[in-house]
Design an enzyme around this catalytic site. Structure first.
Site, short mmCIF file in Angstrom:
data_model
loop_
_atom_site.label_atom_id
_atom_site.label_comp_id
_atom_site.label_asym_id
_atom_site.label_seq_id
_atom_site.Cartn_x
_atom_site.Cartn_y
_atom_site.Cartn_z
N CYS A 54 -9.65 14.98 9.59
CA CYS A 54 -9.45 14.53 8.20
C CYS A 54 -10.15 13.19 7.98
O CYS A 54 -10.27 12.73 6.86
CB CYS A 54 -7.97 14.41 7.88
N GLY A 63 0.57 5.78 3.98
CA GLY A 63 1.31 4.71 3.31
C GLY A 63 1.69 5.01 1.88
O GLY A 63 1.66 6.16 1.43
N PHE A 64 2.06 3.95 1.18
CA PHE A 64 2.55 4.13 -0.18
C PHE A 64 1.48 4.75 -1.07
O PHE A 64 1.76 5.64 -1.87
CB PHE A 64 3.02 2.79 -0.75
N GLY A 107 -0.75 6.76 -0.35
CA GLY A 107 -0.90 8.17 -0.05
C GLY A 107 0.43 8.89 -0.01
O GLY A 107 0.54 9.96 0.58
#
Ligand SMILES: Cc1ncc(COP(=O)(O)O)c(C=O)c1O
Lengths: 435, 523
Positions: B255, B426-427, B429
């Protein structure tokens, strides 16, 4: 027509109802079994099981108990195990008891599954509707195969109360009904090879029947090598070996059949109780080709309308599948390990009261230093939320049989309660002795 | 002929109850393992990692055969990096023993999560399985793997090899389990079961979102869509080599693979020529349109393209490209949601846009991440620290690879970030973790804290350790209690650290990685 407002009965079960627990107990004595009903009231265990789920049973009063008796393994998988319930409910849309005269879908499927998971050599299945009937079938089968009549069993053995089975057990239950037949049913002391050989020496014995661990006698463990030696004696004197695995089968010892831990291939193996999934009565006899000859000679030789009822076969198939899972076996090993260790700790606290732990897997007999010790412990366990029963034929010993799918947190709670109850029973006995 | 005469009832799909049984078994195993000491844990971790690494080649080959994705030799590298590589990276760190802070009078006792449910993707099947198993073992957790159905066979084989080795080294029975036949109802049942202590989800957004919706603690990671800014100060030759190597790595199924190169106009042509020298094929306009239609028919990514090689993809579009082509470069103009090339591409097709200035490039990088990939990763190739700082502060990602390919850069294989197969987004994502997934994410600490009053002295805790090595197999085999002395307990368990040939093999493999990494970097 006037509408009278009638208070709904407190205990409404649909087809029937009771106003109170007292009323229920009165009716139990009036219409059902006064002796048994009164016995439990007098024993301080006035239990009338109402709700039940997982390893919990609830008295009519709402009191919750962890079931560590499981009716001898009938509720191995817990009460109303959802997988078995689903299987039987599904099956009821298609099957019923079935017709015992004809080849049957479910009986055949279960027979195949049993044979595939059984000790090698067993190749035919005969069904009964309960353990006792299955034992009778096993004894009849042995008599047919050997053309001999005598059946040797252990003193204080328990194989059920049907016509032949009752003869293998304690006098208390055969004499009551004038059914004791000592000539045909010699009893020998457990763990005594000499007595066993003496009983077999005349070569007139059809079979030795053995619980792999005698349950109702309080699970005294066979001495290392004892069962193996009995099997050898059977071979020597042309008697069949019948393994009663009604309480020791279905993974309770950490293997599917307890007898395989001894490396013994019995001529006949009997299963009952747990195989029903606790939902639909069924029992089965597994026999070697040689032992099961009558099935060829006269297939109608044993007739039982409900024996192997197809709904029971479905319950049994599912039960067998669950018991055979790798996960289940692993869990039994964990549970046995945990319970054994915790009990050893309790024993260390009360060394002259809690004098022995007999354990094989999740089959346990707890010995107490008082002729009726287990009755005291049973009562304190009941008061503290655990149901486990004393051994009818040795009331010093408590039968302690945790479930094979027990969750760790329930196991912990069960042991916390057990520890307390053992302590309280000890205190009670000491008080009695002092006064 | 039998015809069932009943109405279908509400029935749990087969497999669901079996899944629950696995959780129950894991629950017992986790409780036992949570009491192990660090020496035993290390031995178990080493054994499991070596078991995987020893068969890295075989599992790489089987993974490619089963999924049709990726490149065998690259998967070998990842398999090794995610087994013995991870173990080496954390060697010397202790996630087991209590940590004593005498100054603050606090002792922190590691407390494992318990039962970890790991969802693993088809793209990096074995590497992710191994990675999550190793993390779970290091932190004394039990783990249940639910592999992507496309990769279930190879994942089962890999997990079983690791489980056997772990148990042989003393781990509790059932500490590693794998769902052999994953299905949506089964995964749902596992995710929502209250005995699941934490879900670690790697996969598509739906999987990750449903992990968060399960009601259980979850660590999920979102998709990437990696923008790469190349400015005029970059060393074009090296940059081209690094980007193409990274984009070609395992045919872009990490990814972290590059999605769109944003080139400053001044060096754009030079960069394209350098790409071509590295084995990329720069598509002409009509060819680019053909590739767009093939890779994104009707505007949606065609999953048949995942992890396929560049030549094969070109063929599907009716194009003939040189046989050695490793990457297809698709120049386009506008970074907007309706441009398919601006989206994540898990195949060796690399978008390419030109910008008049590097500052403009930052805006374009932000535009790419508005489409998908927020919180994930970006890369920059530049000699200008000022620009690198500005870029990193402006783009909403949690890791920026600098002068290194992003595939192995963001995952810590070619940088000093923690090596991972699971990139916390994180936030930005929508994830609870912003770092590369690492052992510490699978434990809590119980902190015992003394009265801060100086008169209250904390006694010495050094040397106190609540954890013990198991005395034998866990659980003990249930031998009859009157037969424990001459018990026929199954063969005693192996107690040496790891056997000689395994150690040798590991050295061998370590050399191999180093060589491969060198080769990668040299190119
Ligand atoms: C070992 C054993 N065999 C046979 C039986 C008889 O089974 P049932 O009560 O179903 O007739 C029992 C019942 O307790 C038993 O414990």
């Amino acid at each position: 027509m006037t509408q009278e407002h009638v208070a709904a009965p407190e205990f409404d079960y649909g087809l029937f109802s009771y106003d109170s627990k007292e009323q229920m107990l009165d009716k139990s004595k009036e219409f059902w079994n006064p002796g048994k009903t009164q016995f439990w009231i007098d024993s301080g265990v006035p239990l009338v099981i109402d709700r039940r789920e997982e390893y919990f049973i609830y008295d009519m009063s709402g009191k919750r108990l962890i079931d560590a008796h499981l009716n001898g393994g009938t509720y191995n998988l817990g009460h109303r195990n959802p997988e078995v319930v689903q299987a039987v409910t599904m099956a009821m849309q298609h099957f019923d008891i079935g017709n015992h005269h004809f080849p049957s879908l479910a009986r055949t499927a279960l027979a195949e599954a049993l044979i595939k998971t059984a000790p090698a050599g067993l190749s035919k299945v005969i069904y009964g509707s309960g353990g006792g009937e299955a034992i009778d079938i096993a004894l009849k089968t042995a008599r047919h195969a050997t053309q001999k009549r005598k059946i040797v069993s252990i003193i204080k053995a328990y194989h059920g109360h049907t016509g032949l089975a009752v003869g293998t057990g304690d006098d208390r239950f055969s004499k009551l009904f004038l059914s004791d037949r000592p000539e045909e049913f010699p009893h020998v002391p457990f763990n005594d090879l000499e007595a066993m050989e003496d009983a077999l020496r005349g070569r007139d014995v059809a079979a030795v029947i053995m619980e792999t661990i005698p349950a109702t006698y309080g699970f005294p463990l066979p001495n290392p090598g004892y069962l193996e030696a009995v099997k050898v004696l059977c071979e020597k004197y042309d008697a069949l070996y019948i393994a009663d695995e009604v309480q020791t089968g279905l993974m309770r010892t950490g293997e599917l059949w307890g007898i395989t831990k001894h490396g013994i291939t019995p001529d006949i193996l009997v299963t009952g109780k747990g195989i029903s999934g606790g939902l639909y009565p069924i029992a089965a006899v597994l026999a070697t080709e040689k032992a099961a000859g009558w099935l060829n000679e006269d297939g109608f030789g044993h007739i039982s309308t409900f024996g192997g009822a197809e709904l029971g076969c479905i319950a049994a198939l599912k039960t067998l599948e669950i018991c055979s899972r790798e996960e289940t076996r692993s869990m039994v090993h964990y549970i046995a390990d945990y319970v054994g260790k915790r009990l050893a700790e309790v024993q260390a606290t009360y060394p002259d009261w809690f004098v022995g732990i007999r354990q094989n897997g999740v089959i346990l007999g707890l010995e107490f230093a008082h002729p009726q010790g287990a009755k005291y412990v049973m009562r304190h366990l009941y008061e503290n939320g655990v149901w486990a029963i004393f051994s009818t034929l040795d009331p010093r010993v408590l039968q302690y049989k945790p479930g094979i799918l027990l969750k760790p947190e329930v196991a912990e709670e069960m042991l916390d309660r057990t520890e307390l109850a053992i302590g309280k029973a000890y205190a009670e006995i000491r008080n009695e002795r002092r006064s | 002929m039998s015809e069932m005469t009943y109405e279908p009832l509400m029935v749990e799909p087969a497999g669901v109850p079996r899944g629950r049984a696995m959780i129950e078994r894991a629950d017992w195993a986790a409780r036992a393992y949570a009491k192990y000491d660090v020496a035993t844990v290390n031995r178990i971790v080493d054994a499991a990692a070596s078991a995987l690494a020893a068969r890295a080649q075989e599992f790489a080959r089987d993974a490619v055969a089963e999924t049709g994705f990726g490149v065998v030799e690259h998967k070998v590298l990842k398999n090794v990096a995610c087994s013995t590589g991870i173990v080496d990276a954390y060697r010397g760190q202790d996630f087991v023993s209590p940590e004593i802070d005498d100054v603050n009078k606090i002792v922190a006792i590691p407390r494992p999560a318990g039962v970890v449910l790991a969802l693993t993707p088809s793209t990096n099947p074995v590497a992710t399985v191994s990675f999550k198993i190793i993390l779970a073992l290091m932190t004394r957790n039990a783990i249940i793997i639910s592999p992507h159905p496309m990769a279930k066979k190879v994942c089962s084989a890999a997990a079983k090899a690791m489980a056997e080795a772990a148990v042989a080294a003393g781990a509790p029975d059932g500490i590693i389990q794998i769902v052999e036949d994953p299905s949506i109802p089964l995964i749902n049942a596992l995710m929502t079961d209250e005995r699941t202590d934490v879900i670690v989800a790697t996969g598509g957004s739906p999987v990750v979102r449903s992990a968060y919706r399960s009601g259980n603690p979850a660590i999920g990671v979102g998709p990437g869509n990696v923008p790469v800014l190349v400015d005029s100060t970059a060393d074009i030759q090296k940059t081209a080599a690094r980007i193409i190597e990274s984009k070609a790595f395992d045919n872009s199924i990490l990814c972290t693979n590059e999605s769109v190169v944003i080139a400053e106009e001044a060096i754009a042509d030079k960069l394209l020529s350098a790409f071509a020298r590295e084995g990329a094929y720069v598509l002409k306009d009509e060819e680019r349109d053909a590739i767009r239609n093939t890779v994104f028919p009707e505007g949606h990514f065609n999953i048949k393209m995942v992890g396929k090689d560049a030549v094969w993809i070109a063929e599907q579009a009716g194009l003939k490209v040189p046989a050695k082509t490793r990457v297809l470069v698709a120049p386009f103009d506008l970074v907007v949601p309706e441009e398919p090339f601006a989206h994540e591409k898990l195949c060796p097709v690399l978008g390419f846009v030109r910008v008049p200035t590097a500052e403009r490039g930052i805006d374009i990088a932000r535009a790419i991440l508005r489409i998908t990939g927020a919180g994930h990763s970006a890369a920059i190739h530049s000699a200008n620290p000022d620009l690198i700082m500005k870029f990193s502060a402006a783009v909403p990602v949690l890791r920026v690879s600098v002068n290194v390919g992003n595939s192995l850069g963001a995952s810590g294989i070619q940088t000093n970030l923690p090596t991972t197969m699971t990139i916390g987004t994180g936030f930005a994502g929508r994830s609870s973790v912003g770092e590369n997934l690492q052992p510490k994410h699978l434990i809590n600490y119980t902190r015992l804290a003394y009265n801060s009053d100086v008169r209250e002295v904390m006694p010495a805790f050094a040397g106190l350790n609540p954890w013990v090595a198991p005395a034998g197999p866990v659980p003990a085999y249930p031998t009859a209690s009157n037969d424990r002395n001459n018990a026929q307990v199954p063969a005693p368990i192996h107690r040496e650290p790891i056997s000689q040939d395994v150690a040798e093999l590991r050295d061998e493999i370590r050399k191999l990685i180093v060589e491969e990494l060198h080769a990668l970097i040299k190119n």
